[in-house]
Structure formats: C-alpha cells, structure tokens
Design a protein around this motif. Structure first.
Motif, short mmCIF file in Angstrom:
data_model
loop_
_atom_site.label_atom_id
_atom_site.label_comp_id
_atom_site.label_asym_id
_atom_site.label_seq_id
_atom_site.Cartn_x
_atom_site.Cartn_y
_atom_site.Cartn_z
N SER A 125 0.81 -1.21 0.00
CA SER A 125 0.00 0.00 0.00
C SER A 125 0.85 1.27 0.00
CB SER A 125 -0.94 0.01 1.20
OG SER A 125 -0.21 0.02 2.41
N LYS A 126 2.08 1.17 0.44
CA LYS A 126 2.97 2.34 0.44
C LYS A 126 3.48 2.65 -0.97
CE LYS A 126 4.84 1.72 5.07
NZ LYS A 126 6.08 1.48 5.84
N TYR A 127 3.42 1.68 -1.87
CA TYR A 127 4.06 1.81 -3.18
C TYR A 127 3.10 1.71 -4.35
CZ TYR A 127 7.93 0.88 -0.10
OH TYR A 127 8.82 0.93 0.94
N ARG A 128 1.82 1.74 -4.12
CA ARG A 128 0.86 1.50 -5.20
C ARG A 128 0.56 2.72 -6.07
NH1 ARG A 128 -4.08 -1.83 -2.94
NH2 ARG A 128 -3.53 -0.97 -0.94
N GLY A 129 0.93 3.91 -5.68
CA GLY A 129 0.70 5.08 -6.50
C GLY A 129 -0.77 5.30 -6.79
N ILE A 130 -1.14 5.32 -8.07
CA ILE A 130 -2.53 5.60 -8.45
C ILE A 130 -3.48 4.50 -8.02
CG2 ILE A 130 -1.87 7.05 -10.39
CD1 ILE A 130 -2.56 4.70 -12.24
N TYR A 131 -2.95 3.33 -7.68
CA TYR A 131 -3.80 2.23 -7.24
C TYR A 131 -3.96 2.16 -5.73
CZ TYR A 131 -3.44 0.73 -12.01
OH TYR A 131 -3.52 0.69 -13.37
N LYS A 132 -3.45 3.16 -5.03
CA LYS A 132 -3.45 3.14 -3.57
C LYS A 132 -4.85 3.01 -2.98
CE LYS A 132 -1.41 5.38 0.38
NZ LYS A 132 -0.46 6.35 0.83
N ASP A 142 -9.19 -3.98 -4.26
CA ASP A 142 -8.75 -5.26 -4.80
C ASP A 142 -7.59 -5.01 -5.78
OD1 ASP A 142 -8.39 -7.77 -5.81
OD2 ASP A 142 -10.48 -8.09 -6.39
N LEU A 143 -6.37 -5.02 -5.26
CA LEU A 143 -5.20 -4.72 -6.07
C LEU A 143 -5.01 -5.77 -7.17
CD1 LEU A 143 -2.77 -2.95 -6.65
CD2 LEU A 143 -1.49 -4.28 -4.97
N LYS A 144 -5.24 -7.05 -6.87
CA LYS A 144 -5.07 -8.09 -7.89
C LYS A 144 -5.99 -7.85 -9.08
CE LYS A 144 -3.34 -11.80 -5.00
NZ LYS A 144 -3.52 -13.17 -4.54
N LYS A 145 -7.23 -7.47 -8.81
CA LYS A 145 -8.18 -7.20 -9.88
C LYS A 145 -7.70 -6.01 -10.72
CE LYS A 145 -12.94 -5.92 -10.79
NZ LYS A 145 -14.19 -5.46 -10.22
N SER A 146 -7.23 -4.97 -10.07
CA SER A 146 -6.74 -3.79 -10.78
C SER A 146 -5.55 -4.15 -11.65
CB SER A 146 -6.34 -2.70 -9.78
OG SER A 146 -7.44 -2.29 -9.03
N LEU A 147 -4.66 -4.98 -11.14
CA LEU A 147 -3.49 -5.37 -11.93
C LEU A 147 -3.88 -6.24 -13.12
CD1 LEU A 147 -0.93 -6.10 -9.09
CD2 LEU A 147 -1.04 -4.11 -10.58
N ARG A 148 -4.90 -7.10 -12.94
CA ARG A 148 -5.39 -7.90 -14.07
C ARG A 148 -5.97 -7.00 -15.16
NH1 ARG A 148 -9.18 -10.69 -11.31
NH2 ARG A 148 -8.03 -11.18 -9.44
N GLU A 149 -6.74 -6.00 -14.74
CA GLU A 149 -7.32 -5.06 -15.70
C GLU A 149 -6.23 -4.31 -16.45
OE1 GLU A 149 -9.85 -2.68 -13.26
OE2 GLU A 149 -11.40 -4.22 -13.12
#
Length: 62
Positions: A35-42, A46-53
């Motif tokens: 969560s400290k390094y996600r930038g616009i995805y902070k 659901d980070l995995k879903k965002s990365l899949r997209e």
C-alpha cells in the motif's frame, strides 16, 4: 532470543512461535507493505483485480 517461545508437536517439530509484542513491532516495520508503493492504485480495494485489468489493456493480438 529472549522472550520467544516455541510450540512443538509430538514429533519435536516446531508448529508455532510466540513473539513478544515489542519484538513483533520491530519486525512488522520491516515487512513489505504494498500500500505504500501503489501510487494511483493506492485507493483500490482489490489490487489483484486492478493489476489484471491493467494487464488486459496491454495484451494485444498482433
């Protein structure tokens, strides 16, 4: 280390560890927190879903 207790099974293998709160806080500070390094995805839940997209945006059939 002082204060650390090991829990063993009947075969003598370590099954668990009890760590004092002071030591746990020191260790926890060093654990990687994405969560400290996600930038616009902070703010995403659901980070995995965002990365899949994001991956789907870049996959092309050429």
């Amino acid at each position: 280390m002082e204060g650390i207790e090991y829990i063993y099974d009947k075969h003598g293998r370590i099954k668990g560890v009890i760590v004092p709160p002071e030591l746990w806080e020191k260790v926890r500070e060093k654990i990687f927190e994405p969560s400290k390094y996600r930038g616009i995805y902070k703010g995403r839940k659901d980070l995995k879903k965002s990365l899949r997209e994001l991956r789907d945006e870049w996959e092309r059939d050429f």
